[in-house]
Design a protein around this motif. Structure first.
Motif, short mmCIF file in Angstrom:
data_model
loop_
_atom_site.label_atom_id
_atom_site.label_comp_id
_atom_site.label_asym_id
_atom_site.label_seq_id
_atom_site.Cartn_x
_atom_site.Cartn_y
_atom_site.Cartn_z
N PHE A 61 -20.91 46.38 -26.06
CA PHE A 61 -22.04 46.09 -26.56
C PHE A 61 -22.90 47.64 -26.89
O PHE A 61 -23.80 47.87 -25.96
CB PHE A 61 -22.96 45.31 -26.66
CG PHE A 61 -23.74 44.97 -27.43
CD1 PHE A 61 -23.92 43.99 -28.80
CD2 PHE A 61 -25.16 45.66 -27.59
CE1 PHE A 61 -24.39 44.32 -29.90
CE2 PHE A 61 -26.30 45.49 -28.48
CZ PHE A 61 -26.01 44.45 -30.09
N GLY A 62 -22.87 48.90 -27.77
CA GLY A 62 -23.54 49.63 -27.66
C GLY A 62 -23.12 50.55 -26.03
O GLY A 62 -24.43 51.04 -26.14
N GLY A 63 -21.82 50.94 -26.36
CA GLY A 63 -21.74 51.60 -25.19
C GLY A 63 -22.27 51.24 -23.55
O GLY A 63 -21.82 51.55 -22.92
N LEU A 64 -22.72 49.53 -23.72
CA LEU A 64 -22.30 49.24 -22.04
C LEU A 64 -21.73 48.06 -21.72
O LEU A 64 -21.77 47.02 -23.07
CB LEU A 64 -23.99 48.82 -22.29
CG LEU A 64 -25.33 49.59 -22.39
CD1 LEU A 64 -26.44 49.10 -22.35
CD2 LEU A 64 -25.00 51.03 -21.64
N ARG A 65 -22.00 47.32 -21.02
CA ARG A 65 -21.29 46.49 -20.61
C ARG A 65 -22.28 45.40 -20.05
O ARG A 65 -22.91 45.46 -19.37
CB ARG A 65 -20.32 46.90 -18.63
CG ARG A 65 -19.25 45.49 -18.26
CD ARG A 65 -18.73 45.77 -17.76
NE ARG A 65 -17.62 46.26 -17.43
CZ ARG A 65 -16.58 46.51 -17.22
NH1 ARG A 65 -15.95 45.96 -16.03
NH2 ARG A 65 -15.18 47.25 -17.58
N ILE A 66 -22.18 44.44 -20.54
CA ILE A 66 -23.24 43.37 -21.21
C ILE A 66 -22.49 42.27 -20.15
O ILE A 66 -21.90 41.24 -20.94
CB ILE A 66 -23.85 42.78 -22.18
CG1 ILE A 66 -24.72 43.95 -23.26
CG2 ILE A 66 -24.92 42.21 -22.16
CD1 ILE A 66 -25.58 44.85 -22.08
N GLU A 67 -23.39 41.91 -19.42
CA GLU A 67 -23.24 40.81 -18.87
C GLU A 67 -23.23 39.17 -19.61
O GLU A 67 -24.05 38.72 -20.13
CB GLU A 67 -23.73 40.38 -17.55
CG GLU A 67 -23.15 40.93 -15.94
CD GLU A 67 -23.65 40.81 -15.15
OE1 GLU A 67 -23.82 39.41 -14.53
OE2 GLU A 67 -24.73 41.29 -14.27
N GLY B 143 -30.73 36.03 -26.43
CA GLY B 143 -29.65 35.75 -26.03
C GLY B 143 -29.09 36.29 -24.46
O GLY B 143 -30.20 36.46 -23.68
N SER B 144 -28.31 37.17 -24.23
CA SER B 144 -27.67 37.82 -23.25
C SER B 144 -28.51 39.05 -23.46
O SER B 144 -28.66 39.95 -21.74
CB SER B 144 -26.42 38.18 -22.49
OG SER B 144 -26.46 39.54 -24.45
N ALA C 41 -30.07 37.21 -19.26
CA ALA C 41 -30.07 38.45 -19.69
C ALA C 41 -31.45 39.51 -18.89
O ALA C 41 -31.30 40.61 -18.95
CB ALA C 41 -31.81 37.91 -20.70
N ARG C 42 -31.89 37.92 -17.69
CA ARG C 42 -32.86 39.07 -16.75
C ARG C 42 -31.56 39.77 -15.85
O ARG C 42 -32.05 41.20 -15.25
CB ARG C 42 -33.22 38.61 -15.98
CG ARG C 42 -35.04 37.37 -16.54
CD ARG C 42 -34.95 35.83 -15.78
NE ARG C 42 -36.10 36.00 -16.48
CZ ARG C 42 -36.84 34.81 -16.30
NH1 ARG C 42 -36.35 33.47 -15.75
NH2 ARG C 42 -37.99 34.42 -16.91
N ARG C 43 -30.54 39.28 -15.77
CA ARG C 43 -29.37 40.33 -15.09
C ARG C 43 -28.95 41.85 -16.11
O ARG C 43 -28.83 42.07 -14.95
CB ARG C 43 -28.00 39.60 -14.78
CG ARG C 43 -28.28 38.28 -13.88
CD ARG C 43 -27.49 38.01 -13.84
NE ARG C 43 -25.88 37.23 -14.64
CZ ARG C 43 -26.44 36.18 -15.13
NH1 ARG C 43 -27.10 35.15 -14.12
NH2 ARG C 43 -25.35 35.83 -16.06
N ASN C 44 -29.27 41.10 -17.28
CA ASN C 44 -28.93 43.52 -17.75
C ASN C 44 -30.12 43.58 -18.17
O ASN C 44 -29.97 44.82 -18.08
CB ASN C 44 -28.12 41.88 -19.65
CG ASN C 44 -26.67 41.92 -19.16
OD1 ASN C 44 -26.09 41.80 -18.54
ND2 ASN C 44 -26.65 40.27 -19.74
N VAL C 45 -31.37 42.86 -18.64
CA VAL C 45 -32.41 43.87 -19.10
C VAL C 45 -33.58 44.26 -17.60
O VAL C 45 -34.30 45.40 -17.74
CB VAL C 45 -33.40 43.37 -19.93
CG1 VAL C 45 -34.65 43.22 -20.36
CG2 VAL C 45 -32.45 42.42 -20.76
N GLU C 46 -33.76 43.11 -17.20
CA GLU C 46 -34.67 43.22 -15.65
C GLU C 46 -34.91 44.83 -14.46
O GLU C 46 -35.25 45.53 -14.71
CB GLU C 46 -35.20 42.35 -15.02
CG GLU C 46 -35.98 41.42 -15.91
CD GLU C 46 -36.42 40.27 -14.90
OE1 GLU C 46 -36.27 40.38 -14.31
OE2 GLU C 46 -37.44 39.66 -16.14
N PRO C 47 -33.07 44.41 -14.53
CA PRO C 47 -32.75 46.03 -13.22
C PRO C 47 -32.73 47.84 -14.78
O PRO C 47 -33.03 48.28 -13.44
CB PRO C 47 -30.99 45.95 -13.86
CG PRO C 47 -30.89 44.78 -13.86
CD PRO C 47 -31.97 44.16 -14.30
#
Length: 258
Positions: A57-63, A98-99, A128-134
């Protein structure tokens, strides 16, 4: 080249992009037994992204994981416009996150962005915490604006809300991988599909900064009613317009706080 046996099994199960999916499964599997199980799960209708554990998504790998809404590629159109209107250091909010895909992209592409995200689904919040917070953002669990810190009121410059917009009576028409494996709350938009859109538009003026923008996805046939709903529930405090893309097959309402 993907394994022809895997491609054949996927094609027989009705997977339109069997070759591409086979490549992803082969790359994710640790061995032949795991690959066989993955193919079996995909043939049974599980979303490919839930099986391999991520979505592009958007050039990123989203968990992503079981019980989490899979970010749709068409939503990249919405997020791209949000990124384009965000100044460096913008305060951004990803509702119905969501994610956390939209929030992650905002953090990645808007220099110095302050990003907050929220969702009512516990599984989505964990994801989402795994994708956003880091990446430097913060994620909250709760219904729309309810869990947000009061300090955000009147400061949000970019508000992205990927609201559910499928009318209740049409849920049964969705592909099985969506209706059977994604939370109903992420799909069901109520009688006319605009229930959550109305709630977000009603609350948004309190949280948006003057001139701040709200982005919400909808369908082409709902667009006119969505604009009317945004104007009505916001008491005219939001000025909505519709942007569309044939390439992305996307329709987005962009509402600016007056």
């Amino acid at each position: 080249m993907p394994d022809t046996g895997v491609v054949g099994r996927l094609r027989a199960a009705g997977c339109v992009f069997a070759e591409e999916e086979a490549e992803m499964l082969l790359a994710a599997a640790a061995g032949a037994d795991e690959l066989d199980l993955m193919v079996e799960r995909r043939a049974a209708g599980l979303p490919l992204e839930h099986i391999v554990g991520w979505a592009g998504f958007g050039g990123l790998r989203i968990e992503v994981g079981s019980g989490v809404f899979v970010p749709r590629r068409r939503t990249e159109f919405l997020v791209g416009h949000a990124v384009g209107l965000a100044r460096p250091g913008a305060v951004c909010l990803d509702l119905c996150c969501g994610s956390g895909a939209a929030g992650a992209v905002l953090l990645d592409r808007v220099r110095g962005a302050e990003v907050h995200a929220a969702d009512i689904e516990p599984a989505a919040v964990r994801c989402a915490r795994r994708n956003v917070e880091p990446r430097g953002g913060r994620v909250y669990e709760g219904d729309l604006f309810a869990p947000l810190p009061v300090e955000l009121r009147g400061r949000v410059e970019i508000l992205v809300a990927n609201v559910p917009y499928v009318p209740t009576e049409e849920i049964g028409l969705l592909p099985p991988e969506a209706r059977d494996h994604e939370p109903l709350v992420t799909l069901d938009g109520g009688r006319d599909g605009l229930d959550v859109l109305r709630r977000v538009a009603a609350g948004a003026p309190e949280w948006l900064a003057p001139g701040g923008h709200l982005f919400m996805e909808t369908s082409e046939r709902q667009a006119e009613r969505a604009v009317e709903a945004v104007t009505e529930v916001s008491d005219g405090r939001l000025a909505p317009e519709v942007i569309t893309s044939e390439e992305w097959w996307a329709t987005v309402v962009v509402a600016t706080r007056r």
